[in-house]
Design a protein around this motif. Structure first.
Motif, mmCIF file in Angstrom:
data_model
loop_
_atom_site.group_PDB
_atom_site.id
_atom_site.type_symbol
_atom_site.label_atom_id
_atom_site.label_comp_id
_atom_site.label_asym_id
_atom_site.label_seq_id
_atom_site.Cartn_x
_atom_site.Cartn_y
_atom_site.Cartn_z
ATOM 1 N N GLN A 287 0.733 -1.237 -0.004
ATOM 2 C CA GLN A 287 0.066 -0.013 0.103
ATOM 3 C C GLN A 287 0.876 1.179 -0.046
ATOM 4 O O GLN A 287 0.620 2.173 -0.527
ATOM 5 N N ALA A 288 1.997 1.094 0.574
ATOM 6 C CA ALA A 288 2.908 2.411 0.600
ATOM 7 C C ALA A 288 3.293 2.682 -0.773
ATOM 8 O O ALA A 288 3.592 3.837 -1.135
ATOM 9 N N ILE A 289 3.667 1.485 -1.431
ATOM 10 C CA ILE A 289 4.649 1.884 -2.762
ATOM 11 C C ILE A 289 3.494 1.734 -3.855
ATOM 12 O O ILE A 289 3.759 2.083 -5.084
ATOM 13 N N GLY A 290 2.292 1.633 -3.654
ATOM 14 C CA GLY A 290 1.304 1.502 -4.484
ATOM 15 C C GLY A 290 0.960 0.098 -5.230
ATOM 16 O O GLY A 290 0.194 0.059 -6.119
ATOM 17 N N ALA A 291 1.727 -0.857 -5.103
ATOM 18 C CA ALA A 291 1.621 -2.069 -5.698
ATOM 19 C C ALA A 291 2.416 -2.993 -5.018
ATOM 20 O O ALA A 291 3.277 -2.797 -4.068
ATOM 21 N N ALA A 292 2.169 -4.463 -5.329
ATOM 22 C CA ALA A 292 2.902 -5.665 -4.852
ATOM 23 C C ALA A 292 4.165 -5.587 -5.733
ATOM 24 O O ALA A 292 3.899 -6.145 -6.938
ATOM 25 N N MET A 293 5.461 -5.541 -5.369
ATOM 26 C CA MET A 293 6.716 -5.544 -6.059
ATOM 27 C C MET A 293 7.398 -6.822 -5.851
ATOM 28 O O MET A 293 8.167 -6.974 -6.853
ATOM 29 N N GLU A 294 7.183 -7.471 -5.023
ATOM 30 C CA GLU A 294 7.935 -8.541 -4.778
ATOM 31 C C GLU A 294 7.560 -9.636 -6.021
ATOM 32 O O GLU A 294 6.778 -10.065 -6.437
ATOM 33 N N GLY A 295 8.977 -9.964 -6.398
ATOM 34 C CA GLY A 295 8.698 -10.837 -7.477
ATOM 35 C C GLY A 295 8.479 -10.215 -8.871
ATOM 36 O O GLY A 295 8.584 -10.860 -9.810
ATOM 37 N N ARG A 296 8.699 -8.983 -8.865
ATOM 38 C CA ARG A 296 8.666 -8.141 -10.160
ATOM 39 C C ARG A 296 9.760 -7.629 -10.530
ATOM 40 O O ARG A 296 10.684 -7.280 -9.649
ATOM 41 N N GLU A 297 10.295 -7.298 -11.772
ATOM 42 C CA GLU A 297 11.234 -6.545 -12.314
ATOM 43 C C GLU A 297 11.313 -5.110 -12.162
ATOM 44 O O GLU A 297 10.090 -4.618 -12.512
ATOM 45 N N ALA A 298 12.155 -4.424 -11.287
ATOM 46 C CA ALA A 298 12.056 -3.144 -11.208
ATOM 47 C C ALA A 298 11.896 -2.529 -12.370
ATOM 48 O O ALA A 298 11.553 -1.180 -12.377
ATOM 49 N N ARG A 299 12.601 -2.908 -13.265
ATOM 50 C CA ARG A 299 12.861 -2.399 -14.667
ATOM 51 C C ARG A 299 11.487 -2.088 -15.455
ATOM 52 O O ARG A 299 11.301 -1.087 -16.176
ATOM 53 N N PHE A 300 10.675 -3.089 -15.117
ATOM 54 C CA PHE A 300 9.434 -2.814 -15.748
ATOM 55 C C PHE A 300 8.136 -2.366 -15.189
ATOM 56 O O PHE A 300 7.111 -1.920 -15.521
ATOM 57 N N GLY A 301 8.318 -2.857 -13.797
ATOM 58 C CA GLY A 301 7.390 -2.221 -12.918
ATOM 59 C C GLY A 301 5.824 -3.157 -12.977
ATOM 60 O O GLY A 301 5.747 -4.251 -13.593
ATOM 61 N N VAL A 302 4.816 -2.920 -12.234
ATOM 62 C CA VAL A 302 3.557 -3.774 -11.908
ATOM 63 C C VAL A 302 2.958 -3.848 -13.462
ATOM 64 O O VAL A 302 2.302 -4.718 -13.897
ATOM 65 N N PRO A 303 2.534 -2.738 -13.992
ATOM 66 C CA PRO A 303 1.412 -2.670 -15.274
ATOM 67 C C PRO A 303 2.066 -3.524 -16.210
ATOM 68 O O PRO A 303 1.525 -4.400 -16.830
ATOM 69 N N ASP A 304 3.598 -3.157 -16.602
ATOM 70 C CA ASP A 304 4.025 -3.976 -17.653
ATOM 71 C C ASP A 304 4.162 -5.625 -17.291
ATOM 72 O O ASP A 304 4.023 -6.237 -18.402
ATOM 73 N N SER A 305 4.554 -5.734 -16.056
ATOM 74 C CA SER A 305 4.623 -6.998 -15.685
ATOM 75 C C SER A 305 3.391 -7.878 -15.857
ATOM 76 O O SER A 305 3.179 -8.979 -16.242
ATOM 77 N N ALA A 306 2.011 -7.112 -15.455
ATOM 78 C CA ALA A 306 0.844 -7.723 -15.167
ATOM 79 C C ALA A 306 0.518 -7.761 -16.949
ATOM 80 O O ALA A 306 -0.164 -8.986 -17.345
ATOM 81 N N LEU A 307 0.912 -7.074 -17.795
ATOM 82 C CA LEU A 307 0.517 -7.279 -19.269
ATOM 83 C C LEU A 307 1.431 -8.417 -19.672
ATOM 84 O O LEU A 307 0.574 -9.100 -20.464
ATOM 85 N N PHE A 308 2.539 -8.614 -19.520
ATOM 86 C CA PHE A 308 3.428 -9.717 -19.760
ATOM 87 C C PHE A 308 2.537 -10.957 -19.624
ATOM 88 O O PHE A 308 2.471 -12.074 -20.067
ATOM 89 N N ALA A 309 2.106 -10.914 -18.094
ATOM 90 C CA ALA A 309 1.689 -12.165 -17.486
ATOM 91 C C ALA A 309 0.363 -12.620 -18.090
ATOM 92 O O ALA A 309 0.004 -13.689 -18.456
ATOM 93 N N SER A 310 -0.501 -11.542 -18.391
ATOM 94 C CA SER A 310 -1.773 -11.999 -19.087
ATOM 95 C C SER A 310 -1.348 -12.453 -20.434
ATOM 96 O O SER A 310 -2.083 -13.286 -20.984
ATOM 97 N N ALA A 311 -0.406 -11.754 -21.044
ATOM 98 C CA ALA A 311 -0.148 -12.160 -22.603
ATOM 99 C C ALA A 311 0.386 -13.751 -22.465
ATOM 100 O O ALA A 311 -0.196 -14.264 -23.520
ATOM 101 N N THR A 312 1.105 -13.846 -21.706
ATOM 102 C CA THR A 312 2.054 -15.083 -21.733
ATOM 103 C C THR A 312 0.785 -16.307 -21.415
ATOM 104 O O THR A 312 1.006 -17.476 -21.816
#
Length: 554
Positions: free
Chosen positions: A310-335
């Motif tokens: 909540q403090a950083i605005g999203a769950a970042m554990e396991g995400r690439e900091a280079r891409f962030g949550v939106p791009d990671s979620a898009l990649f995950a949905s696409a794959t």
């Protein structure tokens, strides 16, 4: 620019690129599969293989050709792994264990590309390039061939043939997959993905360790992977690895490639059946399911509970900091909506509802837009089911594209749909009921169950991604997941080809006042509804035990 706004722009640019490519690439694939001329290289192959390129095949012969080619491919790839210590450029790798060699051979031949091992520490150069990379192309070309055969079933009248599998296989590989992969590889290399074929790059130089980095064509294999034909690649970290996916630009290219061919195939379908509106309707259904998936996954990841998220605005554990949550979620949905399995973030670290959405994506049958070829024939089978349901509602014989959907057709479509639930639920149940199956779980409770459910869903739907918290490199899981991959690929293919043969043999039914218009929004909406409802009714209990229960707990 905020991360949310940047994510929206990123997604919009992907959709715009797909829209631009839809017509030219779809029309090109139409010309590939309807043309009558053969190139010199293709003719040379046909002579070598003893193939008569102008000879047509009945559906049963077409199916036997697919199965024979796939069985030989599995045996070849299995032998290559078992004998890799005797091959040149093996890097001192030991022979792959029998159960893992079986799992990997079936995985790559079925276009699943599930990897229960770390690529750079298990496979030598020859196995990686002459074995796995070759199947990255051929398994995708098989999917394309089957999809085109089904479309021919709709397009042809009073015919007993569906084309020639060997011609469709060669054309899909040489004229579609190879050119796109070549161009994409150049773009990835320009973006910073390494290309080390022929040069040994010392891992010690890069990380201070002693291991030698696999000097295969990493960028080329990454391009192949992102065409929806490979999920693992050389590096175990997959597209989160900076060698495979260095920048946001290469991340954009990879997501585009995940979706490209499958998204443009509806145009090919429309051209072949003589009505582009039919292709637009199918594309609209795919786009709707895709948009909902991306929206739900992104919302689940950005609204995660807990103090730190909540403090950083999203769950970042396991995400690439280079891409962030939106791009990671898009990649995950696409794959997970395609038969790819590539990841740029750790799906096991997703929130309960976010991870549940990824499982649901695969349970849809990967039809939005789905795997290369498999997505098109999957959504067309669901369209047949939808037409049948609509026919029951109005009390008339259902028709689709001028073909009657009778008892034989709906039985084949129903059996097609039932294959995946039987494999997923049976595999998950057996794994959860046995100590050896449960031993793979690194977590307990609903999340541990979700790990097993995800594995058998991924294998049975030929996806290849995983909740990587599960340790499946065991004799039990290598064997059972291999069986799920094989049955989940070839049983539906045989049923699709049987359906295509039944449709091709029919005479056209004249359009009447009672004919359901299948190119209008009404039908597209019905197809979306039938797809979601069928999956929800079938898998809701399993989802309730896993991601839904975990989400309620939190």
């Amino acid at each position: 620019m905020s991360s949310s706004l940047a994510g929206i722009v990123f997604i919009a640019s992907i959709l715009l690129a797909l829209a631009i490519c839809y017509r030219p690439l779809g029309d090109y694939m139409y010309r590939v599969y309807t043309g009558t001329r053969h190139s010199r290289a293709e003719l040379a192959f046909y002579r070598l293989a003893g193939v008569k390129p102008d000879g047509e095949q009945r559906w049963a012969v077409y199916a036997r050709s697919v199965l024979a080619f796939s069985v030989v491919s599995i045996l070849f790839l299995y032998g290559l792994q078992r004998l890799q210590n005797h091959l040149p450029l093996s890097l001192g790798m030991k022979p792959v264990a029998p159960d893992l060699a079986w799992n990997t051979a079936v995985s790559f031949v079925t276009n699943t590309n599930w990897q229960a091992y770390s690529g750079e520490s298990t496979m030598g150069h020859v196995v990686q390039t002459a074995g796995l990379a070759v199947q990255n192309f051929l398994s995708a070309a098989v999917g394309l061939a089957v999809a085109i055969a089904l479309v021919r079933g709709f397009a042809r009248n009073s015919s007993d043939s569906l084309g020639n599998f060997w011609v469709d296989l060669v054309r899909g590989t040489v004229r579609i997959l190879l050119p796109i992969a070549f161009v994409a590889a150049l773009a990835l290399v320009a973006g910073g993905a390494i290309q080390t074929f022929g040069d040994h790059v010392s891992w010690a130089t890069l990380t201070g360790g002693q291991q030698t980095l696999t000097p295969a064509a990493a960028a080329s294999q990454e391009a192949i992977k992102d065409l929806g034909t490979n999920g693992g690649g050389i590096f175990n970290a997959n597209s989160a690895h900076p060698f495979e996916n260095p920048t946001a630009w290469t991340n954009w290219i990879q997501i585009l490639l995940l979706l490209l061919i499958a998204s443009c195939l509806p145009r090919t379908f429309g051209r072949m059946v003589g009505d582009n509106r039919q292709g637009y309707a199918i594309a609209a259904v795919m786009a709707t399911l895709f948009a909902v998936s991306v929206a739900v996954t992104t919302w689940a990841e950005q609204s995660a509970g807990g103090t730190v998220p909540q403090a950083i605005g999203a769950a970042m554990e396991g995400r690439e900091a280079r891409f962030g949550v939106p791009d990671s979620a898009l990649f995950a949905s696409a794959t997970t909506l395609t038969s790819t399995g590539s990841v740029n973030s750790f799906h096991d670290s997703y929130t309960a509802l976010g991870g549940g959405m990824l499982i649901f994506n695969m349970l849809l049958g990967e039809v939005a837009p789905g795997g290369v070829g498999a997505g098109l024939y999957g959504i067309l089978v669901l369209a047949v089911v939808t037409v049948f349901v609509a026919g029951l509602m109005v009390g008339r014989t259902p028709e689709y594209l001028g073909k009657r959907i009778g008892a034989r057709e709906i039985k084949l479509a129903s059996l097609y749909f039932l294959v995946t639930p039987v494999l997923v639920l049976t595999g998950t149940a057996v794994a959860m009921a046995t100590p050896v199956g449960r031993s793979a779980m690194l977590n307990t409770g609903p999340h541990g169950f979700s790990e097993i459910l995800y594995a058998y869903t991924s294998a049975s739907n030929n996806n290849g991604s995983a909740f990587a918290g599960v340790s499946v490199d065991t004799v039990f899981h290598n064997t059972t997941l291999g069986l799920c991959m094989a049955l989940g690929r070839f049983l539906p293919i045989v049923l699709v080809l049987a359906l295509a043969g039944s449709l091709a043999g029919q005479a056209p039914v004249p359009v009447s006042a009672g004919t359901l218009p299948t190119h209008r929004p009404q039908f597209a909406g019905m197809l979306v509804g039938v797809t979601v409802v069928l999956v929800a009714l079938t898998f809701l209990p399993a989802l309730a035990l896993g991601p839904l229960a975990e989400g309620i707990q939190r």
